[in-house]
Design an enzyme around this catalytic site. Structure first.
Site, short mmCIF file in Angstrom:
data_model
loop_
_atom_site.label_atom_id
_atom_site.label_comp_id
_atom_site.label_asym_id
_atom_site.label_seq_id
_atom_site.Cartn_x
_atom_site.Cartn_y
_atom_site.Cartn_z
N PHE A 1 38.00 -37.11 6.91
CA PHE A 1 39.58 -37.39 6.71
C PHE A 1 40.37 -36.54 8.13
O PHE A 1 40.12 -35.36 8.50
CB PHE A 1 40.36 -37.42 5.70
CG PHE A 1 42.07 -38.46 6.21
CD1 PHE A 1 42.35 -39.56 6.54
CD2 PHE A 1 43.31 -37.53 6.00
CE1 PHE A 1 43.63 -39.79 6.58
CE2 PHE A 1 44.76 -37.64 6.40
CZ PHE A 1 44.66 -39.45 7.05
N ASP B 1 37.42 -27.59 1.66
CA ASP B 1 38.41 -28.40 1.42
C ASP B 1 38.71 -29.20 0.42
O ASP B 1 37.14 -29.97 0.51
CB ASP B 1 39.62 -29.55 2.92
CG ASP B 1 40.22 -30.98 2.69
OD1 ASP B 1 40.48 -31.00 1.98
OD2 ASP B 1 40.42 -31.61 4.63
N HIS C 1 39.43 -34.10 -2.57
CA HIS C 1 38.26 -35.12 -2.85
C HIS C 1 38.11 -34.28 -4.37
O HIS C 1 37.73 -35.75 -4.65
CB HIS C 1 37.42 -35.59 -2.12
CG HIS C 1 37.72 -36.38 -0.93
ND1 HIS C 1 37.02 -36.77 -0.54
CD2 HIS C 1 39.23 -36.91 -0.49
CE1 HIS C 1 37.43 -37.86 1.05
NE2 HIS C 1 38.29 -37.76 0.31
N GLN D 1 48.26 -37.47 -2.72
CA GLN D 1 49.05 -38.34 -1.82
C GLN D 1 48.34 -39.39 -2.92
O GLN D 1 47.29 -39.34 -3.78
CB GLN D 1 47.87 -38.48 -0.96
CG GLN D 1 48.15 -39.23 0.12
CD GLN D 1 46.59 -40.26 -0.02
OE1 GLN D 1 45.72 -39.86 -0.20
NE2 GLN D 1 47.29 -41.76 0.40
N LYS E 1 44.31 -40.07 -4.25
CA LYS E 1 44.00 -39.11 -5.16
C LYS E 1 43.41 -38.93 -6.67
O LYS E 1 44.64 -40.20 -7.37
CB LYS E 1 44.66 -37.78 -5.06
CG LYS E 1 44.64 -37.60 -2.84
CD LYS E 1 43.03 -37.45 -2.37
CE LYS E 1 42.70 -37.11 -0.93
NZ LYS E 1 44.07 -38.55 0.29
N ARG F 1 59.88 -16.27 3.19
CA ARG F 1 60.51 -15.09 2.32
C ARG F 1 59.77 -13.76 1.61
O ARG F 1 58.83 -14.81 1.07
CB ARG F 1 60.75 -16.11 1.28
CG ARG F 1 62.31 -16.54 1.72
CD ARG F 1 63.52 -17.32 0.71
NE ARG F 1 64.73 -17.72 1.66
CZ ARG F 1 64.95 -19.38 2.30
NH1 ARG F 1 63.65 -20.09 0.90
NH2 ARG F 1 66.06 -20.22 2.38
N TYR G 1 68.17 -14.75 3.27
CA TYR G 1 67.53 -15.39 4.35
C TYR G 1 67.20 -14.24 5.37
O TYR G 1 67.95 -13.62 6.49
CB TYR G 1 69.01 -15.46 5.58
CG TYR G 1 70.09 -16.57 4.48
CD1 TYR G 1 69.32 -17.77 4.66
CD2 TYR G 1 71.41 -16.81 4.35
CE1 TYR G 1 69.96 -19.46 4.64
CE2 TYR G 1 71.86 -18.15 3.70
CZ TYR G 1 71.26 -19.90 4.35
OH TYR G 1 71.41 -21.21 3.98
N ARG H 1 58.20 -26.69 0.41
CA ARG H 1 57.66 -26.80 -0.95
C ARG H 1 57.67 -27.63 -2.19
O ARG H 1 58.51 -28.98 -1.45
CB ARG H 1 58.69 -25.95 -1.72
CG ARG H 1 59.09 -24.56 -1.61
CD ARG H 1 60.51 -23.10 -2.07
NE ARG H 1 61.46 -25.02 -1.81
CZ ARG H 1 62.68 -24.21 -0.77
NH1 ARG H 1 62.07 -23.11 0.41
NH2 ARG H 1 63.16 -25.38 -0.31
C1 LIG Z 1 39.82 -34.97 2.90
C2 LIG Z 1 40.79 -34.45 3.05
N1 LIG Z 1 41.39 -33.71 3.55
C3 LIG Z 1 42.98 -33.86 3.61
C4 LIG Z 1 43.63 -34.74 2.92
C5 LIG Z 1 44.70 -34.72 3.67
O1 LIG Z 1 45.17 -34.34 1.87
P1 LIG Z 1 46.79 -35.35 2.43
O2 LIG Z 1 47.48 -36.99 2.85
O3 LIG Z 1 48.08 -35.31 1.05
O4 LIG Z 1 48.44 -34.80 3.85
C6 LIG Z 1 43.37 -35.67 2.90
C7 LIG Z 1 43.86 -37.43 2.35
O5 LIG Z 1 44.26 -37.48 2.53
C8 LIG Z 1 41.41 -35.82 3.40
O6 LIG Z 1 40.50 -36.87 2.51
#
Ligand SMILES: Cc1ncc(COP(=O)(O)O)c(C=O)c1O
Length: 414
Positions: A97, A168, A171, A194, A197, A226, A233, A243
């Site tokens: 992605f 990463d 998935h 997201q 997922k 922070r 601040y 967050r």
């Molecule tokens: C392989 C991969 N990395 C990063 C992301 C990014 O995640 P997000 O959509 O939560 O920003 C996704 C999917 O959405 C993804 O499939």
């Protein structure tokens, strides 16, 4: 000859829907309602996000986790916490992605693309080694579809060249490499929550690590710079408010209760489906190395070789969809072929980008997968029963049995 194709008016293999996603019940409602009624909706006021971080970290073999607004920002924060400097190079796969590479650009660093293996769909370690230059600082292996990348080779390359490894794991919730959870193998990892997922709160992300200093740095960057003991601040590093909110934290806490059982179901169904589909000529489910001790099956992915299967992908997908199997082709382009990279449309980032030329990236495997061969089934289908998996396999067999009709239809451009 089997029954006629649904595409041509025959009876579909399946008319019932597959399990829908997300899955929720009154336990989720109770958690979210309690968070709502507490009036503590921000993470600094409530305890839901903090509880989720502890539980998610423990489940993924990590001492630390920092929840953030999505799985793109988590990648960027992890890179910033690693001390990346402007113009440093970061190796990323071509088949992933967008965010895996844009997070690098947004950290003002240079994505260097490396092709994936045609059987595992994960970054090819041999090509990683060849892509290393004196400016390389990090590698981002993606555990694609939920199958761990070849971490033995990647960690060895990283050790030889003193590189930072950011998994990463967008998935790979609950996936395991040699019985070690994804998220605890490299220096740091990033997950996404997201909507699509395997664990979701609509939007969200998390950074996991066993490195206390790195975790502290991520925590600071996600909270406006922070630091512990500092006043409100007082801001120490370039940062922002990334967050995660308490309502999402509450939802993730209840969703997390299901993750282990759901992952076991997807994994078992994935193995079964691969055994049935792999028996068809020209259909190659993602090759699963022995090191993949648990596949999270965010996708069930396969390659379809049209010449050997007997019909091209587009018409096969059309026929499968008519049979009630929502299979899709996946990404249309490898990342370097996206207009964004072709045109280096990086806005204010990488001001000296003139020397970069993404039109010259060699990634024949990713191009083949995108243009002709890739085939995806969604994770929620893998939550079905054995009979559901049989429906999927039966539909592929039916479509294969009618391959000549489909090939003729494709040739006529219909
Ligand atoms: C392989 C991969 N990395 C990063 C992301 C990014 O995640 P997000 O959509 O939560 O920003 C996704 C999917 O959405 C993804 O499939």
């Amino acid at each position: 000859m089997t029954a006629s194709l649904a595409l041509l008016g025959g009876t579909p293999v399946r008319t019932r829907p597959f399990p829908s996603w997300p899955i929720f019940d009154e336990t989720d409602e109770a958690r979210v309602l309690a968070a709502l009624r507490s009036g503590k909706w921000g993470r600094l006021a409530g305890d839901q996000v903090a509880e989720f971080e502890r539980r998610f970290a423990a489940m993924h073999g990590c001492a630390h986790a920092v929840a953030v607004v999505n799985g793109t920002v988590s990648l960027r924060i992890a890179l910033m916490a690693a001390g990346l400097q402007a113009g440093d190079e970061v190796i990323v796969p071509t088949y992933t992605f967008l965010s895996t590479a844009t997070a690098v650009v947004e950290a003002n660093a240079v994505p260097v693309f490396v092709d994936v293996d045609l059987d595992t769909f994960n970054i090819d370690p041999a090509q990683v080694e060849a892509a290393i230059t004196p400016r390389t600082r990090a590698i981002i292996p993606v555990h694609f579809a939920g199958q761990p990348a070849d971490m033995e080779a990647i960690l060895a390359i990283a050790a030889r060249h003193d590189l930072f490894v950011l998994e990463d794991a967008a998935h790979a919730h609950g996936a395991m490499w040699r019985a070690r959870p994804c998220g605890a193998i490299g220096h740091v990892a990033s997950f996404s929550f997201q909507s699509s997922k395997n664990l979701t709160s609509g939007e969200g992300g998390i950074i996991t690590t066993n490195d206390a200093a790195l975790a502290e740095s991520c925590r600071s960057i996600h909270n406006c710079g922070r630091v512990p003991g500092g006043i409100w601040y007082e801001h120490h590093v370039i940062s922002g408010n990334y967050r995660l909110g308490e309502l999402q934290g509450a939802l993730l806490n209840s969703q997390l209760d299901r993750l282990d059982a759901q992952t076991a179901t997807r994994d078992a169904n994935g193995r079964y489906l691969a055994s049935r589909l792999g028996a068809l000529p020209g259909l190659y489910p993602q090759t699963r190395p022995a090191d993949c001790t648990r596949h999270s099956q965010h996708l069930f992915m396969a390659r379809l070789d049209a010449a050997l299967f007997g019909a091209p992908r587009a018409v096969v997908l059309e026929a499968l969809q008519a049979e009630g199997i929502p299979a899709v082709g996946g990404y249309g382009y490898p990342l370097p072929d996206q207009p964004l990279f072709r045109n280096k449309a990086f806005g204010p980032y990488l001001p000296d980008r003139v020397h970069l030329d993404y039109t010259r990236v060699s990634c024949p495997n990713s191009r083949l997968i995108c243009a002709e061969q890739g085939l995806w089934l969604d994770q929620s289908m893998l939550l079905g029963s054995r009979a559901d998996m049989d429906d999927i396999a039966d539909a592929f067999e039916k479509v294969h049995a009618h391959r000549d009709t489909l090939a003729a239809r494709a040739a006529q451009g219909r």
